[in-house]
Design a protein around this motif. Structure first.
Motif, short mmCIF file in Angstrom:
data_model
loop_
_atom_site.label_atom_id
_atom_site.label_comp_id
_atom_site.label_asym_id
_atom_site.label_seq_id
_atom_site.Cartn_x
_atom_site.Cartn_y
_atom_site.Cartn_z
N GLU A 1 -1.65 20.60 -13.98
CA GLU A 1 -0.53 19.40 -13.18
C GLU A 1 -1.60 17.84 -12.47
N LEU A 2 -0.71 16.59 -12.15
CA LEU A 2 -1.71 15.38 -11.98
C LEU A 2 -0.28 14.66 -11.20
N ILE A 3 -0.97 14.59 -10.44
CA ILE A 3 0.03 13.63 -8.98
C ILE A 3 -1.06 12.31 -8.33
N TYR A 4 -0.14 11.19 -8.94
CA TYR A 4 -0.65 9.89 -8.56
C TYR A 4 0.11 9.26 -7.58
N ASN A 5 -0.73 8.83 -6.38
CA ASN A 5 0.29 8.08 -5.56
C ASN A 5 -0.36 7.07 -5.81
N ASP A 6 0.17 6.06 -5.71
CA ASP A 6 0.02 4.56 -5.48
C ASP A 6 -0.32 4.11 -4.03
N ASN A 7 -1.52 2.73 -4.02
CA ASN A 7 -2.22 2.73 -3.50
C ASN A 7 -0.92 1.92 -2.72
N GLU A 8 -0.96 1.77 -1.73
CA GLU A 8 -0.08 1.00 -0.20
C GLU A 8 -0.91 -0.41 0.46
N ILE A 9 0.00 -0.95 0.97
CA ILE A 9 -0.32 -1.95 2.11
C ILE A 9 1.38 -2.94 2.58
N GLU A 10 1.16 -2.26 3.66
CA GLU A 10 2.41 -2.86 4.46
C GLU A 10 2.11 -4.10 5.31
N ILE A 11 2.76 -4.74 5.81
CA ILE A 11 2.40 -5.72 7.25
C ILE A 11 4.29 -5.41 8.04
N ALA A 12 3.16 -5.52 9.49
CA ALA A 12 4.42 -5.84 10.45
C ALA A 12 4.14 -6.82 11.70
N PRO A 13 4.75 -6.81 12.43
CA PRO A 13 6.50 -7.21 12.69
C PRO A 13 6.71 -7.99 11.34
N ILE A 14 8.22 -7.55 10.72
CA ILE A 14 8.51 -8.40 9.68
C ILE A 14 10.10 -9.06 9.93
N ALA A 15 9.80 -9.11 11.44
CA ALA A 15 11.01 -9.66 11.99
C ALA A 15 9.88 -11.80 11.35
N VAL A 16 11.58 -12.57 11.09
CA VAL A 16 11.01 -13.85 10.39
C VAL A 16 10.20 -14.62 12.01
N THR B 1 -1.04 -2.44 7.14
CA THR B 1 -1.09 -0.92 7.47
C THR B 1 -1.43 -0.60 5.79
N GLU B 2 -2.93 -0.21 5.58
CA GLU B 2 -2.65 0.56 4.07
C GLU B 2 -3.02 1.30 4.18
N THR B 3 -2.65 1.90 2.68
CA THR B 3 -2.88 3.69 2.81
C THR B 3 -3.23 3.90 0.64
N PRO B 4 -4.61 3.71 0.99
CA PRO B 4 -5.23 4.24 -0.26
C PRO B 4 -4.97 5.81 -0.55
N ASN B 5 -4.71 6.28 -2.41
CA ASN B 5 -4.84 6.76 -2.64
C ASN B 5 -6.16 7.77 -2.42
N ALA B 6 -6.21 8.88 -3.03
CA ALA B 6 -7.12 9.56 -2.86
C ALA B 6 -8.70 9.10 -3.63
N ALA B 7 -8.80 8.68 -4.91
CA ALA B 7 -9.16 7.88 -5.83
C ALA B 7 -9.96 6.48 -5.18
N SER B 8 -8.92 5.78 -4.24
CA SER B 8 -9.58 4.15 -4.09
C SER B 8 -10.19 4.45 -2.73
#
Length: 175
Positions: free
Chosen positions: A1-16, A31-38
């Motif tokens: 079984e292979l589980i792959y999670n994308d690297n993610e980044i989100e900025i906040a607050p998102i209000a104009v 807020t950065e969320t690297p996967n297990a390999a990154s």
């Protein structure tokens, strides 16, 4: 079984954010969320004047997890953070920053020659956007030393009239 999670980044607050030129906005945080390999190897804050990009590296040196928006020119800017996760470049969501100029002009903008106690031509202030408060002031020296009138003048118009001879420089301070 292979589980792959994308690297993610989100900025906040998102209000104009709505700012004046050269005014600091609200701090944006990535807020950065690297996967297990990154891992995060670098980041760069970028902007575009078009939603969705392309984003320019015009915010050179802005590489921290936080960024405080500030722009010298009026316009609409879309800010993102671009993060390098061990070679995987990921772009965050974007935050819209609206930047306007605050403009104040006095009309007519011409010298007036009056005799003592003579009523001059009415001066009118034009503000964009309309100021919260304003006060007309004068000085006997161009560019400095402006003081309030005995009875503060706070309207959108002011009609000059001085009891003593001299050269008076009139300004309006708008907030």
């Amino acid at each position: 079984e292979l589980i792959y999670n994308d690297n993610e980044i989100e900025i906040a607050p998102i209000a104009v954010q709505n700012l004046f030129t050269n005014q600091n906005g609200s701090v944006l945080t990535a807020t950065e969320t690297p996967n297990a390999a990154s891992s995060v190897t670098s980041r760069q804050w970028k902007y575009s004047t078009t939603s969705g990009g392309p984003y320019t590296n015009g915010l050179v040196g802005e590489t921290d997890v936080t960024y405080t928006p500030q722009f010298a020119s009026a316009g609409t800017y879309y800010v993102v953070s671009e993060t390098n996760f061990s070679g995987d470049i990921v772009t965050s969501n974007e935050v819209q920053i609206n930047v306007i100029d605050f403009m104040v002009t006095i009309n007519p903008n011409a010298s007036q020659t009056l005799i003592e106690n003579q009523v001059g031509n009415t001066l009118t202030v034009n503000e964009s956007p309309i100021a919260d408060t304003r006060e007309w002031k004068y000085s006997l020296t161009s560019g400095s030393g402006y003081v309030s009138f005995t009875t503060p003048e706070v309207g959108t118009t002011y009609t000059p009239q001085f009891a003593d001879a001299g050269t008076y420089y009139v300004v309006v301070e708008s907030t």
